[in-house]
Motif scaffolding. Structure first.
Motif, PDB file in Angstrom:
ATOM      1  N   HIS A 272       0.715  -1.254   0.028  1.00 39.03           N
ATOM      2  CA  HIS A 272      -0.160  -0.082   0.074  1.00 39.03           C
ATOM      3  C   HIS A 272       0.988   1.099  -0.018  1.00 39.03           C
ATOM      4  O   HIS A 272       2.118   1.137   0.108  1.00 39.03           O
ATOM      5  CB  HIS A 272      -1.100  -0.199   1.326  1.00 39.03           C
ATOM      6  CG  HIS A 272      -0.202  -0.427   2.637  1.00 39.03           C
ATOM      7  ND1 HIS A 272       0.804   0.392   3.235  1.00 39.03           N
ATOM      8  CD2 HIS A 272      -0.203  -1.526   3.073  1.00 39.03           C
ATOM      9  CE1 HIS A 272       1.002  -0.194   4.277  1.00 39.03           C
ATOM     10  NE2 HIS A 272       0.758  -1.407   4.112  1.00 39.03           N
ATOM     11  N   GLU A 273       0.328   2.469  -0.004  1.00 35.13           N
ATOM     12  CA  GLU A 273       1.046   3.657  -0.150  1.00 35.13           C
ATOM     13  C   GLU A 273       1.762   4.003   0.940  1.00 35.13           C
ATOM     14  O   GLU A 273       2.744   4.879   0.956  1.00 35.13           O
ATOM     15  CB  GLU A 273       0.107   4.934  -0.572  1.00 35.13           C
ATOM     16  CG  GLU A 273      -0.994   5.228   0.562  1.00 35.13           C
ATOM     17  CD  GLU A 273      -2.061   5.822   0.224  1.00 35.13           C
ATOM     18  OE1 GLU A 273      -2.984   6.297   0.943  1.00 35.13           O
ATOM     19  OE2 GLU A 273      -1.974   6.310  -1.128  1.00 35.13           O
ATOM     20  N   GLY A 346       0.449   2.391  -6.590  1.00 32.57           N
ATOM     21  CA  GLY A 346       1.096   3.307  -6.100  1.00 32.57           C
ATOM     22  C   GLY A 346       1.856   3.994  -7.101  1.00 32.57           C
ATOM     23  O   GLY A 346       2.816   3.088  -7.785  1.00 32.57           O
ATOM     24  N   LYS A 360      -2.295   5.326  -9.948  1.00 29.09           N
ATOM     25  CA  LYS A 360      -2.854   4.388  -9.232  1.00 29.09           C
ATOM     26  C   LYS A 360      -4.083   3.802  -9.808  1.00 29.09           C
ATOM     27  O   LYS A 360      -5.136   4.453 -10.047  1.00 29.09           O
ATOM     28  CB  LYS A 360      -3.138   4.739  -7.653  1.00 29.09           C
ATOM     29  CG  LYS A 360      -3.696   3.284  -7.038  1.00 29.09           C
ATOM     30  CD  LYS A 360      -3.840   3.817  -5.371  1.00 29.09           C
ATOM     31  CE  LYS A 360      -4.375   2.794  -4.391  1.00 29.09           C
ATOM     32  NZ  LYS A 360      -4.531   3.044  -3.138  1.00 29.09           N
TER      33      LYS A 360
END
Length: 408
Positions: A272-273, A346, A360
């Protein structure tokens, strides 16, 4: 007389309340391990040792026996920091120029013939350093998902197994050190085990299990390491969208056990970011999802409670096929994507992808002359480019095909 009686009663009541053991939740364990006070739990630091002491307290409260060296919960290993990133780390005697990591190991002895190993790494990146994706001044990398989440699930599993009826196996509970710098703690244990590895029937690893998405996509790797895995995982799936990956080799601690011919599973909810950034904090985790994963793993363990030792099977080593890159696109792939192509999860700042307008959610389906069907074909396509090259990337965005020109 009545006054004295009530004083005694109140004192006894207060004493009982003080002695009542605390019931720890997933949130409690993550809150401590991912707190600023531990400054990112970097391997070999006093902050990591503070986390290790906390884990010992938790093990003792659960009722785990020491499973480390010399009757303790600890297994230490010492190494010299790498000067060359391609150099293999060697374990050495402690000196002024070395670092010492600490595995934290507990044991549930059910007097069984076989032992199950459950593990999760508890170290992280400290203030950042080489593994960080943060750009800017040094900052605490709390590592809530990576991997306070896995440790919290590990502790819940240990509590349930200690208190429950699953006595068909013994259980070794391991919090690994040194994962972020090369799986060092699990590698050291696999070569210097505190139990006989011939008795280990399988190993389950939890690394980054705190960000279950609304789609409930859950990655489970190592499913090819024993013939029974796909059957058990599918039979007891409570509703996850499973992404099953056969290989027993990957960037986490299950690899060390697979290389000792032990069947493994690795649970992962995806990147994830906030991955390897200071923003990976406790308030961003999906605790309900973590509870669901804990329940699922318990179902798997329960199904295998009375099984004989699992058969081991070697799998294709996908890491040996990964090509070398001279350039990078500057994206985080969505490793949980099960469709055609490589979906972007991302985009890094000031990198080719951002400059070209990639976003994204975009799905790369072609790069130059190469069709992209999955992560491996994407990496092969990327590996042919040199710095200064330009190419056209074909993407799907909101169901529509787009051509994007990218310069490396």
């Amino acid at each position: 007389m009545k006054y004295s009686f009530w004083l005694i009663f109140i004192a006894a009541f207060v004493s009982c309340r003080q002695e009542a053991p605390k019931v720890y939740t997933l949130q409690d364990d993550v809150a401590f391990l991912a707190s600023d006070s531990l400054k990112g739990r970097e391997t070999g630091t006093q902050n990591e040792l503070m986390a290790a002491d906390y884990l010992v307290q938790r093990y003792e409260g659960i009722g785990l026996s020491p499973g480390g060296n010399a009757g303790t919960y600890f297994q230490t290993f010492t190494f010299k920091p790498k000067k060359d990133p391609h150099q293999e780390i060697q374990y050495v005697e402690a000196s002024d120029s070395t670092i010492t990591g600490t595995n934290v190991i507990g044991f549930i002895d059910n007097q069984a013939e076989s032992t199950v190993v459950l593990g999760a790494h508890y170290d992280h990146l400290g203030m950042g350093g080489e593994g960080s994706l943060h750009r800017g001044e040094d900052a605490i990398h709390n590592g809530a998902d990576d991997n306070a989440s896995g440790v919290a699930v590990l502790l819940q599993l240990a509590k349930r197994l200690k208190d429950g009826e699953l006595k068909g196996n013994n259980y070794l509970i391991m919090a690994f050190s040194g994962e972020e710098i090369g799986l060092l703690g699990s590698n050291y244990f696999s070569k210097n085990p505190t139990i006989d590895l011939k008795d280990v029937t399988y190993m389950i690893n939890m690394d980054m299990v705190g960000r279950l998405r609304d789609s409930k996509v859950l990655s489970v790797s190592g499913t090819g390491t024993s013939p029974i895995w796909p059957q058990v995982l599918n039979a007891y799936n409570p509703g996850f969208e499973l992404v099953l990956k056969e290989s027993g080799v990957g960037p986490s601690d299950h690899t060390s056990f697979y290389l000792q011919d032990i069947p493994v599973l690795h649970f992962f909810t995806g990147q994830h970011e906030d991955y390897h950034k200071p923003t990976d904090d406790a308030d961003r985790l999906n605790y309900e999802g973590m509870e669901q994963i804990t329940d699922y793993i318990m179902e798997v363990i329960g199904e295998l409670n009375d099984n004989p030792k699992l058969a081991f099977r070697k799998t294709k080593n996908e890491s040996e096929e990964v090509p070398r890159f001279k350039v990078g696109l500057g994206v985080i792939p969505d490793y949980l994507f099960g469709g055609e192509g490589m979906r972007i999860d991302g985009v890094s700042e000031d990198k080719p992808a951002q400059k070209a307008g990639l976003m994204k959610g975009d799905i790369v389906v072609k790069m130059g002359d190469s069709i992209v069907t999955d992560m491996m074909s994407y990496m092969r396509a990327l590996s042919v480019f040199d710095e200064g090259d330009t190419t056209t990337i074909v993407i799907l965005r909101d169901g529509k095909t787009m051509d994007v020109r990218v310069g490396f």
